[in-house]
Write an enzyme that holds these catalytic residues in place. Structure first.
Site, PDB file in Angstrom:
ATOM      1  N   HIS A 158       0.832  -1.201   0.000  1.00  0.00           N
ATOM      2  CA  HIS A 158       0.000   0.000   0.000  1.00  0.00           C
ATOM      3  C   HIS A 158       0.870   1.257   0.000  1.00  0.00           C
ATOM      4  O   HIS A 158       0.465   2.298  -0.529  1.00  0.00           O
ATOM      5  CB  HIS A 158      -0.920   0.026   1.224  1.00  0.00           C
ATOM      6  CG  HIS A 158      -2.018  -0.976   1.174  1.00  0.00           C
ATOM      7  ND1 HIS A 158      -1.841  -2.278   1.564  1.00  0.00           N
ATOM      8  CD2 HIS A 158      -3.306  -0.883   0.769  1.00  0.00           C
ATOM      9  CE1 HIS A 158      -2.973  -2.940   1.422  1.00  0.00           C
ATOM     10  NE2 HIS A 158      -3.877  -2.121   0.936  1.00  0.00           N
TER      11      HIS A 158
ATOM     12  N   ASP B 162      -5.198  -5.374  -8.032  1.00  0.00           N
ATOM     13  CA  ASP B 162      -5.432  -4.787  -6.724  1.00  0.00           C
ATOM     14  C   ASP B 162      -5.601  -3.288  -6.950  1.00  0.00           C
ATOM     15  O   ASP B 162      -5.418  -2.786  -8.068  1.00  0.00           O
ATOM     16  CB  ASP B 162      -4.265  -5.096  -5.784  1.00  0.00           C
ATOM     17  CG  ASP B 162      -4.656  -5.041  -4.306  1.00  0.00           C
ATOM     18  OD1 ASP B 162      -5.724  -4.467  -3.993  1.00  0.00           O
ATOM     19  OD2 ASP B 162      -3.891  -5.550  -3.471  1.00  0.00           O
TER      20      ASP B 162
END
Length: 612
Positions: A262, A335
């Protein structure tokens, strides 16, 4: 207008008469409250699928085809109310306008977008978004994939009254394929009742790195065979039992990294042989179960592609390994493209195009929608992305929507919510399954089971809800409980009163949450200090790790240690039953717990677990 009327009109508007047989079968199933199983093909179903997909694809414009490749988050709790947070991202204010502007293929729900508040609100939003998709000016009618990350455990987007489970690693501790399938089936049926037709689960990553900051208890196990077995069970639960799409993640494997994709760009150093042995088995098991979708990982895997590109943008990995070697024929979705791990090398528009060229079918949460959408249209118009490749991607998306019954039944029935979501039967099943997962790792002093009736017990440690839930469970067993929550990074000012109170109690139960993580969760080591100080009082202390089981490596002086793998109330309630002896601990470690700082030397091995 009733939901059945809306569903019927959407089917007829699709313009494919061959769909009628499958639609009728699903409508009958919906009328009885049964979940249609797309794996049980009715006569004429395959013909209906071919007819609808072919007819729809032929009549779509380039812009409509490109729109099917995007799955975006939208802000707002209902479809038609303006939300100014949408404006900088999309140039329009309401979720419905976002869907129609781009002819979106799908949306994804989060609490932070106000998409998930309660079952009634979620159902209303789902139906409103589907209505927007199916009533826009177009020659085709294509419903949305509506998705969320309901992995359970630490990644749970929809809370109570929806049924909660403790998550993947807890199921790994329980070892039961039947329980894993039941958990997925219940979760999937409840999602479908709220109009959510896609769950980005299960996690296929094999958590072989105890310091993994992003996977951890989201993984079933550090052993690929156990992970693969439970992945297969959950895919069956989601798809066959609940009739929603399942998405395995994160390909080619995110289990051995100490970097969070992330915020940074991880590199997996496994050899090709290690990938085959450790990372690949759960994905292969999902593919054997005919999983609908696989989600990519934003990481470098030099043994599979030494270009330095993230796997999401790697044709060698997405097409060469996933499509050609493993034979996956379903939808590949990225993702989130807002994650830093995929944004380091290229701009957001170029990332979208490169992902599609690599072999991806759908793009999740691009942070620059106008730019990315225009870039994909331009890539097709200039021939960089061929028309045939575009059509193949859209065909896979359309086929998935048809096979999962989204075309025939795009709308959820709000009148059925109370009969399907958070029912006593579902809650009882969750409690029973969770009771089989709690793991007793240490009981050196024989403190457990603890006879709490008439005794004073201090409950302290991590989590206001966690400590309150645990206190309630002990109180119901007859204890007189004092609760002193100290947080995930307790200061000396928080520790001192808890330690003082311990001496005035017969026993202490202290909860820890990633007490090993000195880099983010607890940089000063306050949780470790708290446990050490409580032990020094001489009062019996029970340590309950309510997330990672790895905390014990940093608390070796604790003689009594339970692992729940989750701070979900259902897991904490089960821990209370184990502490008091109402339930005997039955879980076994689904991971190796290494000695702190060693990485390889095992402190407690896979399969370890005590009982009464």
């Amino acid at each position: 207008m009733s939901t059945s009327d809306l569903s019927r009109r959407s089917v007829l508007a699709g313009g494919a008469a061959a769909l009628a047989v499958g639609a009728a079968a699903r409508s009958a199933s919906a009328a009885t409250g049964a979940d249609s199983s797309p794996d049980a093909v009715v006569p004429g179903e395959a013909r209906g699928e071919r007819g609808w997909v072919t007819s729809t694809l032929r009549r779509m414009t380039l812009q409509e085809k490109v729109g099917q490749l995007f799955v975006q988050n939208v802000y707002g709790s209902d479809a038609t109310t303006a939300d100014d947070r949408n404006l900088p991202l999309y140039g329009v204010a309401s979720p419905a306008e976002v869907v129609q502007k781009y002819h979106l293929g799908g949306v994804i729900y989060f609490a932070w977008t106000d998409s998930v508040q309660n079952p009634e609100q979620i159902t209303g939003l789902s139906n409103g978004l589907q209505r927007a998709a199916l009533t826009q000016q177009s020659k085709v009618r294509v419903p949305l994939s509506i998705s969320t990350d309901q992995e359970q455990g630490v990644v749970t987007r929809i809370g109570p009254p929806a049924t909660q489970f403790p998550g993947s690693m807890a199921l790994g501790a329980g070892r039961s394929s039947a329980d894993a399938r039941t958990a997925a089936a219940i979760t999937g049926r409840e999602l479908r009742a709220m109009g959510v037709n896609t769950d980005f689960a299960p996690v296929c990553d094999v958590n072989v790195n105890a310091l993994n900051p992003v996977i951890g208890t989201r993984s079933f196990s550090s052993h690929p065979d156990l992970a693969a077995r439970l992945v297969a069970a959950q895919v069956a639960g989601y798809q066959r039992d609940a009739g929603i799409s399942s998405s395995a993640k994160h390909f080619p494997g995110h289990g051995d990294t100490a970097t969070d994709s992330h915020v940074a760009f991880p590199i997996i150093t496994h050899t090709r042989e290690q990938w085959e042995q450790l990372d690949a088995p759960p994905f292969k098991a999902a593919i054997r179960q005919q999983i609908d979708m696989i989600m990519t990982a934003h990481l470098s895997f030099p043994a599979l592609d030494d270009s330095g590109d993230p796997a999401t943008l790697s044709r060698a990995i997405m097409t060469g390994v996933l499509r050609e070697e493993l034979g996956f024929k379903g939808v590949i979705i990225t993702d989130s493209l807002a994650m830093q791990g995929v944004r380091d090398l290229y701009g957001d528009a170029e990332v979208a195009v490169r992902a599609l060229l690599a072999g991806v079918d759908q793009l999740l949460m691009t942070p620059a929608m106008d730019d990315a959408y225009a870039a994909v249209v331009d890539a097709v118009e200039t021939g960089r992305l061929t028309q045939a490749d575009l059509d193949a991607k859209v065909e896979r998306v359309l086929r998935l929507k048809y096979r999962r019954g989204v075309v025939a039944r795009p709308y959820a029935n709000p009148d059925r919510l109370s009969a399907l979501v958070g029912t006593p039967r579902n809650l009882d099943a969750a409690a029973t399954i969770t009771d089989r997962t709690t793991t007793l790792v240490k009981n050196d002093d024989g403190v457990l089971p603890l006879a709490v009736s008439g005794r004073k017990v201090l409950v302290t440690g991590y989590g206001a809800t966690t400590t309150a839930t645990l206190a309630a469970g002990l109180t119901s067993a007859g204890a007189t409980v004092t609760t002193m929550e100290t947080g995930s990074a307790p200061t000396d000012a928080k520790i001192a009163p808890a330690v003082a109170a311990a001496s005035a109690h017969d026993a202490v139960v202290v909860t820890t949450m990633k007490a090993w993580d000195r880099s983010v969760t607890d940089p000063t080591g306050g949780q470790q200090k708290l446990v050490t100080a409580l032990l020094a009082t001489g009062t019996p202390v029970v340590v309950v790790a309510v997330r990672d089981p790895y905390d014990i490596a940093y608390l070796t002086n604790a003689p009594t240690y339970l692992a729940t793998y989750s701070y979900s109330p259902v897991a904490v309630e089960a821990a209370a039953r184990v502490i008091t002896g109402e339930v005997a601990p039955g879980g076994r470690l689904p991971v190796d717990i290494p000695v702190a700082g060693s990485g390889t030397e095992v402190l407690y091995p896979f399969g370890h677990g005590l009982s009464y």
